[in-house]
Design a protein around this motif. Sequence first.
Motif, mmCIF file in Angstrom:
data_model
loop_
_atom_site.group_PDB
_atom_site.id
_atom_site.type_symbol
_atom_site.label_atom_id
_atom_site.label_comp_id
_atom_site.label_asym_id
_atom_site.label_seq_id
_atom_site.Cartn_x
_atom_site.Cartn_y
_atom_site.Cartn_z
ATOM 1 N N GLU A 108 -11.479 8.945 65.188
ATOM 2 C CA GLU A 108 -11.567 10.268 64.481
ATOM 3 C C GLU A 108 -10.071 10.781 64.769
ATOM 4 O OE1 GLU A 108 -13.130 14.200 66.104
ATOM 5 O OE2 GLU A 108 -14.743 13.103 65.336
ATOM 6 N N GLU A 109 -9.757 11.253 63.573
ATOM 7 C CA GLU A 109 -7.984 11.619 63.713
ATOM 8 C C GLU A 109 -8.057 12.988 63.915
ATOM 9 O OE1 GLU A 109 -4.716 10.881 64.289
ATOM 10 O OE2 GLU A 109 -5.700 9.091 63.193
ATOM 11 N N THR A 110 -7.243 13.511 65.019
ATOM 12 C CA THR A 110 -7.272 14.803 65.173
ATOM 13 C C THR A 110 -5.888 15.168 65.716
ATOM 14 O OG1 THR A 110 -9.535 14.302 66.416
ATOM 15 C CG2 THR A 110 -8.128 16.391 66.988
ATOM 16 N N ILE A 111 -5.401 16.555 65.142
ATOM 17 C CA ILE A 111 -4.265 16.924 65.627
ATOM 18 C C ILE A 111 -4.304 18.314 66.331
ATOM 19 C CG2 ILE A 111 -3.803 18.170 63.467
ATOM 20 C CD1 ILE A 111 -0.793 16.939 63.772
ATOM 21 N N ARG A 112 -3.862 18.500 67.393
ATOM 22 C CA ARG A 112 -3.834 19.555 68.031
ATOM 23 C C ARG A 112 -2.483 20.393 68.337
ATOM 24 N NH1 ARG A 112 -8.216 19.605 71.856
ATOM 25 N NH2 ARG A 112 -9.214 17.534 71.360
ATOM 26 N N TYR A 113 -2.641 21.749 68.242
ATOM 27 C CA TYR A 113 -1.435 22.550 68.490
ATOM 28 C C TYR A 113 -1.688 23.608 69.645
ATOM 29 C CZ TYR A 113 0.794 20.580 64.397
ATOM 30 O OH TYR A 113 1.193 19.887 63.309
ATOM 31 N N ALA A 114 -0.704 24.010 70.402
ATOM 32 C CA ALA A 114 -0.969 25.053 71.298
ATOM 33 C C ALA A 114 0.008 26.254 71.103
ATOM 34 C CB ALA A 114 -0.844 24.761 72.886
ATOM 35 N N PHE A 115 -0.439 27.518 71.388
ATOM 36 C CA PHE A 115 0.481 28.652 71.218
ATOM 37 C C PHE A 115 0.016 29.713 72.175
ATOM 38 C CE2 PHE A 115 -1.036 26.983 66.923
ATOM 39 C CZ PHE A 115 0.202 26.992 66.392
ATOM 40 N N LEU A 116 1.116 30.630 72.608
ATOM 41 C CA LEU A 116 0.809 31.653 73.397
ATOM 42 C C LEU A 116 0.855 32.985 72.592
ATOM 43 C CD1 LEU A 116 2.689 30.368 76.614
ATOM 44 C CD2 LEU A 116 0.385 30.238 76.578
ATOM 45 N N ILE A 117 -0.089 33.716 73.267
ATOM 46 C CA ILE A 117 -0.096 35.134 72.793
ATOM 47 C C ILE A 117 0.299 36.152 73.845
ATOM 48 C CG2 ILE A 117 -1.179 36.725 71.509
ATOM 49 C CD1 ILE A 117 -3.118 34.927 70.449
ATOM 50 N N ASP A 118 1.161 36.888 73.624
ATOM 51 C CA ASP A 118 1.552 37.845 74.566
ATOM 52 C C ASP A 118 0.798 39.191 74.370
ATOM 53 O OD1 ASP A 118 3.280 36.684 76.474
ATOM 54 O OD2 ASP A 118 5.123 37.132 75.400
ATOM 55 N N GLY A 119 -0.183 39.680 75.660
ATOM 56 C CA GLY A 119 -0.707 40.675 75.213
ATOM 57 C C GLY A 119 0.211 42.222 75.055
ATOM 58 N N HIS A 120 -0.262 43.117 74.429
ATOM 59 C CA HIS A 120 0.436 44.429 74.351
ATOM 60 C C HIS A 120 1.841 44.293 73.518
ATOM 61 C CE1 HIS A 120 -2.170 45.204 77.647
ATOM 62 N NE2 HIS A 120 -1.603 44.405 78.262
ATOM 63 N N ASP A 121 2.067 43.134 72.928
ATOM 64 C CA ASP A 121 3.187 42.797 72.014
ATOM 65 C C ASP A 121 3.160 43.017 70.590
ATOM 66 O OD1 ASP A 121 5.613 42.253 71.131
ATOM 67 O OD2 ASP A 121 5.675 40.025 71.727
ATOM 68 N N PHE A 122 2.932 44.200 70.387
ATOM 69 C CA PHE A 122 2.733 44.694 68.811
ATOM 70 C C PHE A 122 3.705 44.085 67.910
ATOM 71 C CE2 PHE A 122 -0.216 47.128 71.090
ATOM 72 C CZ PHE A 122 -1.364 47.345 70.159
ATOM 73 N N ALA A 123 4.814 43.927 68.331
ATOM 74 C CA ALA A 123 6.071 43.545 67.600
ATOM 75 C C ALA A 123 5.963 42.470 67.138
ATOM 76 C CB ALA A 123 7.443 43.667 68.385
ATOM 77 N N SER A 124 5.322 41.476 67.812
ATOM 78 C CA SER A 124 5.181 39.991 67.487
ATOM 79 C C SER A 124 3.869 39.552 66.921
ATOM 80 C CB SER A 124 5.616 38.941 68.499
ATOM 81 O OG SER A 124 6.628 39.280 69.129
ATOM 82 N N ALA A 125 2.945 40.680 66.819
ATOM 83 C CA ALA A 125 1.599 40.272 66.707
ATOM 84 C C ALA A 125 1.683 39.626 65.035
ATOM 85 C CB ALA A 125 0.753 41.569 66.521
ATOM 86 N N GLY A 126 0.840 38.678 65.042
ATOM 87 C CA GLY A 126 0.607 37.783 63.610
ATOM 88 C C GLY A 126 1.451 36.683 63.626
ATOM 89 N N MET A 127 2.436 36.585 64.705
ATOM 90 C CA MET A 127 3.204 35.084 64.681
ATOM 91 C C MET A 127 2.283 33.973 64.744
ATOM 92 S SD MET A 127 6.430 35.722 64.328
ATOM 93 C CE MET A 127 7.153 34.311 65.039
ATOM 94 N N VAL A 128 1.322 33.908 65.592
ATOM 95 C CA VAL A 128 0.473 32.904 65.900
ATOM 96 C C VAL A 128 -0.138 32.695 64.691
ATOM 97 C CG1 VAL A 128 -1.470 31.852 67.098
ATOM 98 C CG2 VAL A 128 0.333 32.853 68.118
#
Lengths: 275, 428, 111
Positions: free
Chosen positions: A136-156
Motif C-alpha cells: 500500500e502506498e502511503t505518505i505521511r506528514y507531521a506538523f506542530l500547532i502552537d496553542g494560543h497562537d492566533f497569528a499563525s492559525a490556519g498555517m497547518v
Amino acid sequence: MQGPHPDGLALCRIQSALAADVVVGAGKMDIPVTAVYASDLMSDVLAYGKPGSALLTGLNSKQAAISAYMAEFRAVIFIRGKRPAEAICKFAEEKGLVVLSARDDMFEACAKIADLDGTAADPSPSEDLRPPMVEEETIRYAFLIDGHDFASAGMVSTQVKAILKTVGVEPALVRRVAICTYEGEMNVVMHADKARTELVLDDHEIRVVIDDEGKGIPDVTLAMQEGWTTATDEQRALGFGSGMGLPNIRKNADVVDLTSVVGKGTRLEMRFRVI
Amino acid sequence: MEPEPGYYHAFSINEDLCKGHSRCLRKCPTEALRLRRGRIAMISERCIDCGECLLACPEGVFAPICDSMEDVKKFRHKVVVPSPVLYAQFGASVQPSSIRQALLNTGFDEVAETFYNSRALGVVFRQYIQENRGVRPLISTYCPAVVRLIQVKYPNLVENLMPINIPREITAMEARQGAVHRTGLPPEAVGVFYIAACPSIVVSVKQPAESGTSRFDGVLSLRNLYNALLPDVLALEKAADARAPKESFFFGMGWSWMGQIGQAVGAGKCLSVAGLDHVVKIFDDIESSKLRHIDFLEALACMQGCVGGAFAVENPYVARANIIHLQQQYGQDREVDTEAILQRYRAGHYAMDLPIKPRPTRMLDIDLPTSIKRMKQKERVFAKLPQKDCGLCGAPTCEAFARDCALGEADLTDCVFFSEEAVHVRTR
Amino acid sequence: MKLQDMISPLELKALTHVEDKEVEGIFISDMLSDVMSSAKAGDLWLTVQTHKNIVSAANLVDMAAIVVTHGKSVPKETVDLADRFHVAILSCDGSNFELSAKLHAIGFRPR
C-alpha cells in the motif's frame, strides 16, 4: 529493488561475480548492500529504491550518481562496460559511494547477482520482500500547532491543502479536508497548549489526526452539538468559537473519532474516503 | 485523461532577449515559468496572464500581443471603450474631454464609457447578494487574472464567482447596438475596441474564462496608445478655455483602484483585496471556510487595483490621486433609476453568458497510488536539496524543482549544488 | 524458451493479445535510445517505461514482447497502440532485478 539479501551482500562478492572493475571506493569493498535496483530511469530510483541498495544502470551520467546518493544507496554499478566520467567519480568519492564497472548486460548482471547466496533458486520472495506496487502506498506528514497562537492559525490547514492539491486529489475532497483541518486547528489554538498533527494519505483514504496537550473536553458528546462552546468573549469577538467547529467537522469528514482526557488532552481523528 | 486544451496567452516570449535574470520566475504567482538550459519556458495551463512577468523582466522578453490601430481601421464604424485607468494617466488637471477628443483624433468614430454600467452593476450586485443566500463570499469577476487564478489554483471557488457580467462587456454590447441603430450599418461593420491597462484583459477578450465569446473585436494596450495620445491631449489642454463651463462628463466611482467595487455594492459586508500575494491569502482563508461572514469580495490582481496594471504608464499612487480628483469633479450625477436597472437585471441584461468552470487539475502521475509515490519522491529530493531557493536550476524554488524532478521534467544535475556544469549552462 | 511458458511461472499479466513467440534473450533498459541501438530481435524487453513510445521502439527492433515491471499502470493509449502494431505488452509486480532472478531460476538462458 527487491531485497534478496536482508543481511547484506558484501560488494566484493558482487564485484567478483561480475568480474567488475572498481572505479571508486577500493577500500570499501567489504561494505554490504541489502538490495539491488536495476533501472535507467532515475526519477524512479527515488520513488522505489531503498536505502542501502546498489544501483545497476546503463545510464552513464552524473544523474545516476546523484540519484543513488539521494536515495541513500551504497554503490553504483555501470553495466555493458560503461566507464563513468571524471566528474561522476569525483562526486561519488565525495559522497562515499562505491562505483563499479561491469561488462555484462543488465540481465546477465542481475542473474549473476541473484545466483549469489542461491536466491535465484527461490522464485517466491518472502513476505517483506514484496515488490513495492503491491504494498500500500502511503505518505505521511507531521506538523506542530502552537496553542494560543492566533497569528499563525490556519498555517497547518493551508499546508495540508497545498500537499493534497499537488498530489492531485479531487478539489471537492481537498476542500472538505481543508475545512476540517482548519476547524481542528482552531480548536487547538483556542483551547490547547500545543498539538501534533499528522496527515496520512494513501490510495483509498486521507487521515488527519490532531493530538493535543491541554485541558481536554469533559463531555465529548455535548461538544459535538451545534452551538456548544467554551470560547471566551474575546475569542468570540474575533469571530472564533461560535460552537460550529466540531459539527462542521462531522458534516465534512466521513469518519470522526474524538477522544479526550480532562487535564491531559484531546485526540481528534478525521478520515476521508478517496474514491 | 482529457486532452489538454490549448490556452491563449496575451504575450509572446522572445528568448533571444533573455539574459537569465530569473526575476520572472520568482514573481510568477502560479510557478508557471522555468529556465531550461538557459531558455525561458512556460507551463501554459498554469499561466493566468496576470502580467507579473512583464513587469519583472528588465529585458522585455515578454511582449504583449495586442491589436493595433491597423486592426481598428478594418471596420467602417470604430467604437472605443477606454479603461477608467486611461483618465488617470495624464495628470490631475487634464479634462476628460481632451482625452476623449484625442481618442477621436487617432481615428475612432465614437467613445463609449463603462461608468454608467459600473454604477448600475452596484445596484445589481446588491440585489444578487440579497437574493442568493447560499454561497459566501461571492467573488467579483471584474479582474480576469483573478478569475483565472481561481480556475487554476482554487477550482473549488468557481462556485463563489458572481455570475454577473462585467461593465466593459455590457458597454461593448450596448455600444454596438447603439452604433448599428444610428448608422444603419450591419453589426459586423462596427468594430468595438477596449483600451486595457493590463494583459489579462486581452486574454479575457480573446479567450473568455466562461468559454463564450467576448463582445469586443479587439483590445489595444494603454501603453502602446499613450504616446499617440499624449501630444494631442497636451495641445487640446493648451487650447481649452479655462473659463468654459464644466463639461458634462460622468466618471462615477470609476472602478480602477481597490475598494471601488465594494463601495458600489454598499450594503452587506464587503471585503476588498488587491495584489496577488494578498488575494492568495484571502482565497486560502475562504477555502478553509474562514470568511463565511463576508458577503462580497472584490479581488484584483494588481497592486492597488487596475491602476497598477502592466500597461499603465503613470505610477499607481499618482494615478490613484488623479482618480480621487476625477471622482470629486465628475462623480456626481442625476439620480439612479434603480427600478429600470432591476428590470433589465431580471430580463437577463447583466447575466453572464455561460458559467465559469475550473481548469482540469493535473495529478502528479496517471493514478493516485503512483501520484503518492511521486510525491514521496519529491519530498525525498526536496530533503536533500540546499533549500536556498537560489533559482539557478531554472525553477523558482527548491520545492518546485523537486516536483519537476519527480515528474521527470528536470534533471537533478540542474542543481548547481550538485554539479558545477550546471553553473556554466546557466551563465552561458 | 517460449513466451507462453514464462507467463505462469513469472506471474505475468497480459495487457494485450500475446502470440506465442520464442524468447531469444532478455534486454533490460529504460532508455529508448539504448533499445534501438543495442536490443536484438526476439529479445524480451523489461522496462519501467510506460509511455506509448515503447511500442514504436519494440516494433522497430522486432522484440518478442514488452514486460512492464514494478506493477506500473500502463496508460490506455500505450495499450491501444500496442494492439494496433501487434506488439505484446505484459506486466508484472516485481522489479527488473527480481524478474531477472526468476527467469534465471526457471532455467532461462540467453541464446
